[in-house]
Design a protein around this motif. Structure first.
Motif, PDB file in Angstrom:
ATOM      1  N   ILE B  91       0.844  -1.202   0.000  1.00  0.00           N
ATOM      2  CA  ILE B  91       0.000   0.000   0.000  1.00  0.00           C
ATOM      3  C   ILE B  91       0.878   1.250   0.000  1.00  0.00           C
ATOM      4  O   ILE B  91       0.599   2.227  -0.701  1.00  0.00           O
ATOM      5  N   PHE B  92       1.969   1.198   0.763  1.00  0.00           N
ATOM      6  CA  PHE B  92       2.894   2.344   0.803  1.00  0.00           C
ATOM      7  C   PHE B  92       3.469   2.623  -0.583  1.00  0.00           C
ATOM      8  O   PHE B  92       3.455   3.765  -1.057  1.00  0.00           O
ATOM      9  N   PHE B  93       3.929   1.573  -1.272  1.00  0.00           N
ATOM     10  CA  PHE B  93       4.501   1.759  -2.608  1.00  0.00           C
ATOM     11  C   PHE B  93       3.445   2.307  -3.571  1.00  0.00           C
ATOM     12  O   PHE B  93       3.707   3.220  -4.350  1.00  0.00           O
ATOM     13  N   PHE B  94       2.247   1.741  -3.464  1.00  0.00           N
ATOM     14  CA  PHE B  94       1.166   2.155  -4.366  1.00  0.00           C
ATOM     15  C   PHE B  94       0.813   3.629  -4.159  1.00  0.00           C
ATOM     16  O   PHE B  94       0.695   4.399  -5.119  1.00  0.00           O
ATOM     17  N   LEU B  95       0.705   4.025  -2.860  1.00  0.00           N
ATOM     18  CA  LEU B  95       0.341   5.419  -2.585  1.00  0.00           C
ATOM     19  C   LEU B  95       1.455   6.362  -3.019  1.00  0.00           C
ATOM     20  O   LEU B  95       1.188   7.464  -3.509  1.00  0.00           O
ATOM     21  N   GLN B  96       2.704   5.928  -2.840  1.00  0.00           N
ATOM     22  CA  GLN B  96       3.814   6.770  -3.279  1.00  0.00           C
ATOM     23  C   GLN B  96       3.787   6.972  -4.790  1.00  0.00           C
ATOM     24  O   GLN B  96       3.956   8.079  -5.299  1.00  0.00           O
ATOM     25  N   GLY B  97       3.551   5.874  -5.512  1.00  0.00           N
ATOM     26  CA  GLY B  97       3.470   5.977  -6.973  1.00  0.00           C
ATOM     27  C   GLY B  97       2.361   6.912  -7.392  1.00  0.00           C
ATOM     28  O   GLY B  97       2.546   7.790  -8.240  1.00  0.00           O
ATOM     29  N   SER B  98       1.181   6.789  -6.760  1.00  0.00           N
ATOM     30  CA  SER B  98       0.057   7.671  -7.099  1.00  0.00           C
ATOM     31  C   SER B  98       0.379   9.112  -6.755  1.00  0.00           C
ATOM     32  O   SER B  98       0.032  10.025  -7.505  1.00  0.00           O
ATOM     33  N   ALA B  99       1.065   9.313  -5.612  1.00  0.00           N
ATOM     34  CA  ALA B  99       1.377  10.683  -5.203  1.00  0.00           C
ATOM     35  C   ALA B  99       2.311  11.337  -6.212  1.00  0.00           C
ATOM     36  O   ALA B  99       2.115  12.491  -6.593  1.00  0.00           O
ATOM     37  N   TYR B 100       3.315  10.567  -6.684  1.00  0.00           N
ATOM     38  CA  TYR B 100       4.227  11.161  -7.669  1.00  0.00           C
ATOM     39  C   TYR B 100       3.510  11.405  -8.990  1.00  0.00           C
ATOM     40  O   TYR B 100       3.799  12.388  -9.668  1.00  0.00           O
ATOM     41  N   LEU B 101       2.585  10.547  -9.340  1.00  0.00           N
ATOM     42  CA  LEU B 101       1.783  10.783 -10.555  1.00  0.00           C
ATOM     43  C   LEU B 101       1.010  12.086 -10.411  1.00  0.00           C
ATOM     44  O   LEU B 101       0.957  12.906 -11.341  1.00  0.00           O
ATOM     45  N   ARG B 102       0.435  12.291  -9.221  1.00  0.00           N
ATOM     46  CA  ARG B 102      -0.314  13.520  -8.981  1.00  0.00           C
ATOM     47  C   ARG B 102       0.601  14.733  -9.024  1.00  0.00           C
ATOM     48  O   ARG B 102       0.248  15.790  -9.563  1.00  0.00           O
ATOM     49  N   ALA B 130       2.954   1.852 -17.800  1.00  0.00           N
ATOM     50  CA  ALA B 130       2.418   0.490 -17.845  1.00  0.00           C
ATOM     51  C   ALA B 130       3.146  -0.331 -18.901  1.00  0.00           C
ATOM     52  O   ALA B 130       3.459  -1.505 -18.682  1.00  0.00           O
ATOM     53  N   TYR B 131       3.464   0.298 -20.028  1.00  0.00           N
ATOM     54  CA  TYR B 131       4.210  -0.408 -21.075  1.00  0.00           C
ATOM     55  C   TYR B 131       5.580  -0.818 -20.549  1.00  0.00           C
ATOM     56  O   TYR B 131       6.008  -1.963 -20.738  1.00  0.00           O
ATOM     57  N   ALA B 132       6.264   0.128 -19.859  1.00  0.00           N
ATOM     58  CA  ALA B 132       7.598  -0.171 -19.343  1.00  0.00           C
ATOM     59  C   ALA B 132       7.542  -1.275 -18.305  1.00  0.00           C
ATOM     60  O   ALA B 132       8.376  -2.188 -18.308  1.00  0.00           O
ATOM     61  N   VAL B 133       6.543  -1.218 -17.410  1.00  0.00           N
ATOM     62  CA  VAL B 133       6.431  -2.239 -16.367  1.00  0.00           C
ATOM     63  C   VAL B 133       6.127  -3.602 -16.989  1.00  0.00           C
ATOM     64  O   VAL B 133       6.625  -4.636 -16.563  1.00  0.00           O
ATOM     65  N   VAL B 199      12.374   0.850  -1.318  1.00  0.00           N
ATOM     66  CA  VAL B 199      11.720   0.109  -2.389  1.00  0.00           C
ATOM     67  C   VAL B 199      12.724  -0.767  -3.137  1.00  0.00           C
ATOM     68  O   VAL B 199      12.371  -1.794  -3.705  1.00  0.00           O
ATOM     69  N   PHE B 200      14.009  -0.406  -3.086  1.00  0.00           N
ATOM     70  CA  PHE B 200      14.988  -1.203  -3.831  1.00  0.00           C
ATOM     71  C   PHE B 200      15.321  -2.517  -3.140  1.00  0.00           C
ATOM     72  O   PHE B 200      15.992  -3.356  -3.721  1.00  0.00           O
ATOM     73  N   LEU B 201      14.839  -2.691  -1.888  1.00  0.00           N
ATOM     74  CA  LEU B 201      14.982  -4.008  -1.269  1.00  0.00           C
ATOM     75  C   LEU B 201      14.222  -5.055  -2.077  1.00  0.00           C
ATOM     76  O   LEU B 201      14.503  -6.246  -1.986  1.00  0.00           O
ATOM     77  N   MET B 202      13.248  -4.596  -2.864  1.00  0.00           N
ATOM     78  CA  MET B 202      12.505  -5.519  -3.720  1.00  0.00           C
ATOM     79  C   MET B 202      13.342  -5.987  -4.904  1.00  0.00           C
ATOM     80  O   MET B 202      13.028  -6.997  -5.525  1.00  0.00           O
ATOM     81  N   PHE B 203      14.365  -5.207  -5.284  1.00  0.00           N
ATOM     82  CA  PHE B 203      15.016  -5.450  -6.565  1.00  0.00           C
ATOM     83  C   PHE B 203      16.436  -5.974  -6.447  1.00  0.00           C
ATOM     84  O   PHE B 203      17.043  -6.280  -7.452  1.00  0.00           O
ATOM     85  N   CYS B 287       7.603   4.349 -12.321  1.00  0.00           N
ATOM     86  CA  CYS B 287       7.818   2.990 -12.831  1.00  0.00           C
ATOM     87  C   CYS B 287       8.286   2.063 -11.724  1.00  0.00           C
ATOM     88  O   CYS B 287       7.800   0.936 -11.613  1.00  0.00           O
ATOM     89  N   VAL B 288       9.257   2.540 -10.919  1.00  0.00           N
ATOM     90  CA  VAL B 288       9.802   1.678  -9.871  1.00  0.00           C
ATOM     91  C   VAL B 288       8.712   1.325  -8.854  1.00  0.00           C
ATOM     92  O   VAL B 288       8.552   0.164  -8.471  1.00  0.00           O
ATOM     93  N   TYR B 289       7.916   2.339  -8.459  1.00  0.00           N
ATOM     94  CA  TYR B 289       6.860   2.057  -7.490  1.00  0.00           C
ATOM     95  C   TYR B 289       5.780   1.155  -8.078  1.00  0.00           C
ATOM     96  O   TYR B 289       5.262   0.262  -7.409  1.00  0.00           O
ATOM     97  N   PHE B 290       5.461   1.409  -9.341  1.00  0.00           N
ATOM     98  CA  PHE B 290       4.448   0.604 -10.036  1.00  0.00           C
ATOM     99  C   PHE B 290       4.903  -0.857 -10.108  1.00  0.00           C
ATOM    100  O   PHE B 290       4.157  -1.788  -9.772  1.00  0.00           O
ATOM    101  N   TYR B 291       6.167  -1.035 -10.516  1.00  0.00           N
ATOM    102  CA  TYR B 291       6.689  -2.403 -10.626  1.00  0.00           C
ATOM    103  C   TYR B 291       6.717  -3.070  -9.260  1.00  0.00           C
ATOM    104  O   TYR B 291       6.394  -4.258  -9.132  1.00  0.00           O
ATOM    105  N   ALA B 292       7.105  -2.293  -8.234  1.00  0.00           N
ATOM    106  CA  ALA B 292       7.157  -2.870  -6.887  1.00  0.00           C
ATOM    107  C   ALA B 292       5.767  -3.303  -6.435  1.00  0.00           C
ATOM    108  O   ALA B 292       5.613  -4.376  -5.833  1.00  0.00           O
TER     109      ALA B 292
END
Lengths: 66, 367
Positions: B91-102, B130-133, B199-203, B287-292
């Motif tokens: 949820i944290f990653f998702f909200l961060q991605g949305s916030a940066y989109l905003r 979405a294409y990149a992810v 978030v990079f702990l995921m990668f 992209c990073v947050y979306f992929y995460a």
């Protein structure tokens, strides 16, 4: 509104045959849940229903500690 | 081929992490309102703070080199509590991605395309993301080198052409900052610019075997934090030197500063080049947050593929970004007052818990 419905139908037409042919039932169900959630969310946004922002809740929780 | 089989090299990950730091440059105004002309001092403080954060992440990546954050949570907290923590992280990653989109949508709406609806701007960017992810993490990390070179060229170009307009008097009075303000602004820089490295702990599990050497993660973290901090300092020095006291007032100070640059009436108004750069850097962030988010949901539900999740989650992300903030000033207010505390929970508290529990388990097993 009609564009929105057309877009969702297009996504469903493209994705479902792929999923049903290759993946198990679990994936199909999860995809459906996410797609329905996205659809309802978009329709609510389009009609203009005010959904409370998740950040307002976080703000209240953080303000308890400061 | 499965999308998770893609491997990236350490150099590519470093480049992506530098781009990831530079993506927060659009939020430079947040710490500028607190630190004013001593912003460079605050950035130095933030870099030091983020090096402390990096020690935690380095230990975690050393302990679990082949695991993503979701699997680590499962191992450390047990299957039920681990799933709970993982859900919070997603949820944290998702909200961060949305916030940066905003944030990027607000920027384009207010500065460049005032007549275009916000929904269209968000949709246009999210289709690319979405294409990149969908193409996988390797594609995103390879693309980062191109834009990093472009960013460095642009910053160097701005510095050279704007040199005659810069007034280094603007930095006086130096050290005119109270201790609380310094700590506050350094903490904002540390959490919004560098702390999101969690978030990079995921990668780190995606690194290929040649870059999984003994100290490679230390090198990756230190190099990316230092060079990201250097770019940040150069950008803030340019901003303060060009517009001085106006910088803390404006919502996009770096963008406004470049408007002033005028080389003999021939080269003027090239801030639009900067806006392309800002867009590219925020693109990596989203992209990073979306992929995460997508790969986190895949891991937590144990699905066999993830490409079908991209479109629904992207649509939810657009809708969330539209309702997250009411106006651009709410973003600044959230980032100054709420995020430094709310982010610390995910950036420091849970990683520290992971380390402590791992050590305790080791002690009890040895007995």
């Amino acid at each position: 509104m009609i564009m929105l419905i057309i877009i969702f139908i297009l996504i469903a037409i493209v994705q479902y045959p792929k999923l049903i042919n290759t993946e198990s039932r679990r994936e199909v169900i999860i995809f459906t849940v996410f797609l329905v959630f996205a659809f309802v969310f978009s329709i609510l946004q389009k009609i203009g229903v005010e959904i409370p922002s998740p950040y307002s809740g976080i703000e209240k929780i953080v303000k308890l500690f400061t | 081929m499965d999308i998770e089989d893609q491997k990236i090299s350490g150099v590519q990950l470093t480049q992506l992490m530098i781009c990831f730091i530079c993506g927060s440059n659009i939020l430079l105004t947040v710490s500028m309102t607190v630190a004013k002309q001593d912003i460079w001092l605050a950035i130095l403080g933030g870099v030091v703070e983020s090096l402390v954060f990096a020690i935690i992440y380095i230990f975690i990546t050393k302990k679990y080199p082949n695991k993503t954050l979701i699997e680590i949570n499962d191992l450390v907290f047990g299957s039920f509590l681990g799933k709970l923590v993982s859900t919070l992280y997603i949820i944290f990653f998702f909200l961060q991605g949305s916030a940066y989109l905003r944030i990027i949508t607000n920027f384009f709406k207010s500065q460049i395309m005032p007549e275009t609806p916000m929904f269209v701007l968000a949709l246009a960017l999210l289709i690319v993301c979405a294409y990149a992810v969908n193409k996988g993490f390797e594609v995103i990390s390879r693309l980062s080198m191109l834009f990093l070179i472009f960013l460095m060229l642009e910053v160097a170009f701005v510095f050279v052409t704007g040199y005659s307009d810069m007034k280094f008097k603007n930095f006086l009075p130096i050290f005119d900052i109270t201790m609380t303000d310094f700590i506050k602004s350094a903490n904002i820089i540390g959490t919004t610019h560098f702390g999101e490295f969690v978030v990079f702990l995921m990668f780190f599990a995606l690194l290929n075997n040649t870059s999984k050497g003994k100290n490679s993660n230390i090198k990756i973290y230190i190099i990316s934090i230092l060079s990201g901090g250097a770019i940040l300092i150069v950008i803030s020095v340019i901003t303060i030197a060009l517009i001085g006291n106006l910088a803390p007032i404006d919502n996009y100070p770096y963008f406004q500063a470049i408007r002033i640059i005028n080389v003999r009436d021939i080269l003027t108004r090239f801030e639009i080049i900067t806006s392309i750069n800002i867009l590219a850097m925020v693109f990596f962030k989203i992209c990073v947050y979306f992929y995460a988010t997508v790969s986190g949901i895949r891991k937590i539900l144990k699905l066999s593929s993830q490409s079908f999740l991209v479109l629904p989650i992207g649509i939810i992300m657009i809708n969330t970004s539209l309702m997250l903030f009411k106006n651009p000033f709410e973003v600044t207010q959230f980032a100054t007052e709420i995020f430094p505390l709310y982010g610390l929970v995910f950036e420091v508290l849970f990683p520290v818990l992971i380390l402590v529990i791992t050590q305790m388990k080791k002690l009890f097993v040895n007995r």
